[in-house]
Design a protein around this motif. Structure first.
Motif, mmCIF file in Angstrom:
data_model
loop_
_atom_site.group_PDB
_atom_site.id
_atom_site.type_symbol
_atom_site.label_atom_id
_atom_site.label_comp_id
_atom_site.label_asym_id
_atom_site.label_seq_id
_atom_site.Cartn_x
_atom_site.Cartn_y
_atom_site.Cartn_z
ATOM 1 N N GLU A 186 -96.766 -51.700 -7.200
ATOM 2 C CA GLU A 186 -97.734 -52.780 -7.382
ATOM 3 C C GLU A 186 -97.189 -53.736 -8.427
ATOM 4 O O GLU A 186 -96.604 -53.313 -9.416
ATOM 5 C CB GLU A 186 -99.074 -52.226 -7.865
ATOM 6 N N THR A 226 -96.637 -46.300 -7.626
ATOM 7 C CA THR A 226 -97.811 -45.474 -7.323
ATOM 8 C C THR A 226 -97.477 -44.296 -6.425
ATOM 9 O O THR A 226 -98.226 -43.319 -6.389
ATOM 10 C CB THR A 226 -98.922 -46.318 -6.662
ATOM 11 N N SER A 283 -100.407 -57.127 -6.047
ATOM 12 C CA SER A 283 -99.823 -56.966 -4.709
ATOM 13 C C SER A 283 -99.163 -55.601 -4.605
ATOM 14 O O SER A 283 -98.518 -55.143 -5.543
ATOM 15 C CB SER A 283 -98.771 -58.042 -4.441
ATOM 16 N N ARG A 284 -99.313 -54.978 -3.455
ATOM 17 C CA ARG A 284 -98.705 -53.670 -3.200
ATOM 18 C C ARG A 284 -97.634 -53.828 -2.134
ATOM 19 O O ARG A 284 -97.837 -54.527 -1.146
ATOM 20 C CB ARG A 284 -99.773 -52.690 -2.743
ATOM 21 N N HIS A 293 -93.268 -53.574 -12.545
ATOM 22 C CA HIS A 293 -93.782 -52.995 -11.312
ATOM 23 C C HIS A 293 -94.344 -51.614 -11.634
ATOM 24 O O HIS A 293 -93.712 -50.844 -12.355
ATOM 25 C CB HIS A 293 -92.677 -52.837 -10.268
ATOM 26 N N THR A 326 -93.663 -46.898 -3.381
ATOM 27 C CA THR A 326 -94.785 -47.810 -3.233
ATOM 28 C C THR A 326 -95.043 -48.365 -4.621
ATOM 29 O O THR A 326 -95.203 -47.604 -5.581
ATOM 30 C CB THR A 326 -96.035 -47.078 -2.706
#
Length: 174
Positions: free
Chosen positions: A34, A21, A38-39, A18, A32
């Motif tokens: 990604e 961000t 996908s976020r 992962h 958060t």
């Protein structure tokens, strides 16, 4: 140590592959992230950031970190910042069968320092640190670098070194 710590955590706590961000700190910590395009966001009580300090600018911090902190993080020297390593994985540690240690120091190839990184049983692994600078590695490109690694391992350990089942490359300068 990492495995012992991980065993104490609730299942699903550790998120591999992962990219974080953003980190927002309120009463809890909301990340958060990604993964595979996908976020999504997830909340935690605590977060341990192990990113090299110079890369802290890749994360959006809320509240924002003071510029003096960013300056300090960007200029903090880290031991492996411009280095790279490679691991060539083989079905077996074939060099041991011919009485070789799997250790080498070289100034004539892309790797300067090579070690046997094989487990006690199972597959073989030769691990090495590069002699090349970050600029030289970037100019050559990953494919050429890996090819030159295998060529050097063949010169040092014989033809069997030309048939790895995997070549894992990590360049911290990137």
């Amino acid at each position: 140590m990492t495995e012992a710590l991980a065993e104490r955590l609730h299942p699903g706590t550790i998120q591999l592959a992962h990219r974080v961000t953003a980190i927002e700190v309120t009463e809890q910590v909301e990340l958060t992230m990604e993964q595979s395009g996908s976020r999504f966001r997830q909340t935690f009580d605590h977060v341990i950031v192990t990113l090299p300090p110079r890369l802290s600018g890749l994360i959006q911090w809320r509240p924002a970190l003071p510029e003096s902190v960013h300056d300090q993080l960007r200029t903090t020297p880290t031991w492996m910042a411009g280095k790279a390593k490679v691991v060539a994985v083989y079905d077996t540690p074939f060099w041991r069968q011919s009485g070789r240690s799997g250790f080498a120091t070289s100034w004539s190839g892309v790797l300067q320092e090579i070690h046997d990184a094989s487990p006690p049983t199972g597959p073989g692994a030769l691990f090495g640190f590069f002699r090349l600078t970050a600029t030289e590695r970037a100019t050559l490109g990953e494919t050429a670098v890996k090819r030159q690694v295998i060529e050097q391992l063949i010169r040092l350990f014989g033809e069997e070194a030309g048939h790895p089942i995997a070549v894992l490359y990590q360049d911290w300068a990137k």
